[in-house]
Scaffold this active site. Structure first.
Site, short mmCIF file in Angstrom:
data_model
loop_
_atom_site.label_atom_id
_atom_site.label_comp_id
_atom_site.label_asym_id
_atom_site.label_seq_id
_atom_site.Cartn_x
_atom_site.Cartn_y
_atom_site.Cartn_z
CE LYS A 163 -32.51 -26.63 21.74
NZ LYS A 163 -32.62 -27.75 20.79
CB THR A 187 -34.46 -23.94 19.40
OG1 THR A 187 -34.11 -23.60 18.07
CG2 THR A 187 -35.37 -25.16 19.40
CG HIS A 210 -33.00 -24.83 10.67
ND1 HIS A 210 -32.50 -24.72 11.95
CD2 HIS A 210 -34.30 -24.45 10.74
CE1 HIS A 210 -33.48 -24.31 12.76
NE2 HIS A 210 -34.58 -24.15 12.04
CG HIS A 226 -36.05 -28.03 11.68
ND1 HIS A 226 -35.50 -29.28 11.50
CD2 HIS A 226 -35.30 -27.43 12.63
CE1 HIS A 226 -34.45 -29.42 12.32
NE2 HIS A 226 -34.31 -28.31 13.00
#
Length: 475
Positions: free
Chosen positions: A175, A173, A327, A294
């Site tokens: 960041k 992911t 997830h 998600h």
């Protein structure tokens, strides 16, 4: 009014309020193969017998209301009502019961998770006679599951599309999750994919904000993944989050992703809603896009042990609504997840047939027949030292997603990706040689770090990082 209708509506009707259990508690009932079965954890108010509480749940989530109504005589309650058919006390808990309810299939619209949940987890959860109510599990009969498309593609089709076999897939992911410009965001995507990851990912709250509009992000990410593909010879993907404020806008973003030629898009299925998610899943199957899901907002629903809904139910709902990844916690990272419980719903996501196993929280045998499986994604507070445990726990059909565990590498993004890829390849090789990753995992990582300076640097940075908290989600 015809004489027949008049007789049916008037004969035997008595106005007033009567106990739910007189109509909806039926311990003699033999469940049918076509029934949808539910296991609720019920905490009645003081003075409310468990039979009345269980019957109230069955009534208020199906045909019942607080008083008798004369229109009951215009239909067949025996055909349509939910039935509380079994009650068992929860060991070690005072005034708490597992209540089993059977619902006739005709109560639910075909192919609609939205309609299913509106009944089973609707107004009944605010019912005053109950202190708390939690839906622990659902049995979805094949007669109902076959009315759903399910995942756009499934595990085998995804592996064939990516040409990647015999190991977990690696992700990251990007960041910081918010604040990067589209070009800098694309740069991070390129560096991670070039370093050896299979996927990079939009964070769940990256949609189309003033600092980075969705179209700019899509274009720079597509450029990054095509460049990384050309350099590595591997197929790459970035989960482009198509979640939006309207279904029309969501579909517009998915269409643009397809036009760019990228392999995968993403959706926040709980905040976006099941209707939107199912629509997107149908589009993805028709247009060859993989769909990453998600679960943002899930802990609001599933984290409290006595009220809400367990994630295994949300996982089953997602498999029906449609998604290729979801997830599912890590067991070892920063987010909630007890091992046996987590592996229980991981099996419910991936396997075709899952036996009842109360030790893993599975209340019913579930037969998905031919519905494709969903790949679980382990993400949240994981790094290279977790790689042996993750490989051993989740197996090959999983995505191991390292955000900070990639971008936090002291040498930068690409070396962080290299460290994770080397650690994964070392763990897979050790496992295939018959080594026990649960006992020898740290040694496997140390051996690999001797010939990978990137891995050695990562090992040094995160050697003392652990997340030791008591798990809430226990049986």
């Amino acid at each position: 009014m015809s004489p027949k209708t008049e007789t049916k509506a008037s004969v035997g009707f008595k106005a007033g309020v009567k106990d739910y259990r007189l109509t909806y508690y039926t311990p003699e009932y033999q469940t049918k193969d076509t029934d949808i079965l539910a296991a609720f954890r019920v905490t009645p108010q003081p003075g409310v017998p468990p039979e009345e509480a269980g019957a109230a749940v069955a009534a208020e989530s199906s045909t019942g209301t607080w008083t008798t109504v004369w229109t009951d005589g215009l239909t067949s309650l025996d055909r349509y009502k939910g039935r509380c058919y079994d009650i068992e006390p929860v060991p070690g808990e005072e005034n708490q019961y597992i209540v089993y309810v059977a619902y006739p299939l005709d109560l639910f619209e075909e192919g609609s998770v939205t309609n299913l949940f509106t009944s089973i987890v609707g107004n009944v959860f605010g019912f005053k006679a109950l202190r708390a109510l939690r839906l622990e599990d659902l049995r979805i009969p094949p007669a109902y599951s076959k009315t759903f498309q399910g995942p756009p593609h499934g595990i085998q089709v995804e592996r064939d599309k990516l040409n990647k076999y015999g190991r977990p897939l690696l992700g990251c992911t990007i960041k910081p999750k918010l604040g990067l410009s589209a070009k800098n965001y694309g740069r991070a995507v390129y560096e991670c994919l070039r370093g050896g990851l299979d996927f990079t990912k939009d964070d769940e709250n990256v949609n189309s904000q003033p600092f980075m509009r969705w179209r700019d992000r899509f274009c720079f990410c597509a450029e990054a993944l095509f460049k990384a593909q050309a350099e590595t010879g591997e197929i790459k993907g970035h989960y482009l989050n198509a979640t939006a404020g309207t279904c029309e806008e969501m579909m517009k973003r998915a269409v643009f992703a397809r036009e760019l030629g990228v392999p995968i898009v993403m959706h926040d299925y709980l905040t976006g809603g099941f209707t939107a998610n199912t629509s997107l899943a149908h589009y993805c199957r028709d247009n060859g896009l993989l769909l990453h899901i998600h679960r943002a907002m899930h802990a609001v629903i599933d984290r409290q042990k006595n009220h809400g809904m367990h994630f295994r139910v949300l996982a089953k709902a997602l498999r029906m609504s449609g998604g290729d990844h979801i997830h599912a916690g890590t067991v070892v990272g920063k987010l909630e997840g007890e091992r046996e419980v987590t592996l229980g719903f991981v099996d419910l996501l991936r396997d075709d047939f899952i036996e009842k196993d109360r030790s893993r929280g599975i209340y019913f045998t579930q037969d998905w027949v031919s519905m494709p499986g969903v790949i679980p994604v382990a993400s949240g507070g994981i790094h290279v030292w977790h790689m042996p445990a993750l490989t051993e726990i989740f197996g090959d059909d999983s995505v191991l997603q390292f955000g900070g565990g990639t971008l936090g590498h002291p040498w930068g993004n690409a070396p962080g990706a290299v460290a994770n890829r080397v650690a994964l390849e070392a763990c897979v090789e050790a496992r295939n040689e018959g080594r026990d990753l649960a006992r020898e995992g740290n040694e496997v990582i140390r051996e690999a770090s001797k010939w990978s300076p990137e891995l050695a640097a990562a090992c040094e940075v995160w050697k003392e990082i652990i997340f030791e908290f008591e798990t809430i989600d226990t049986l």
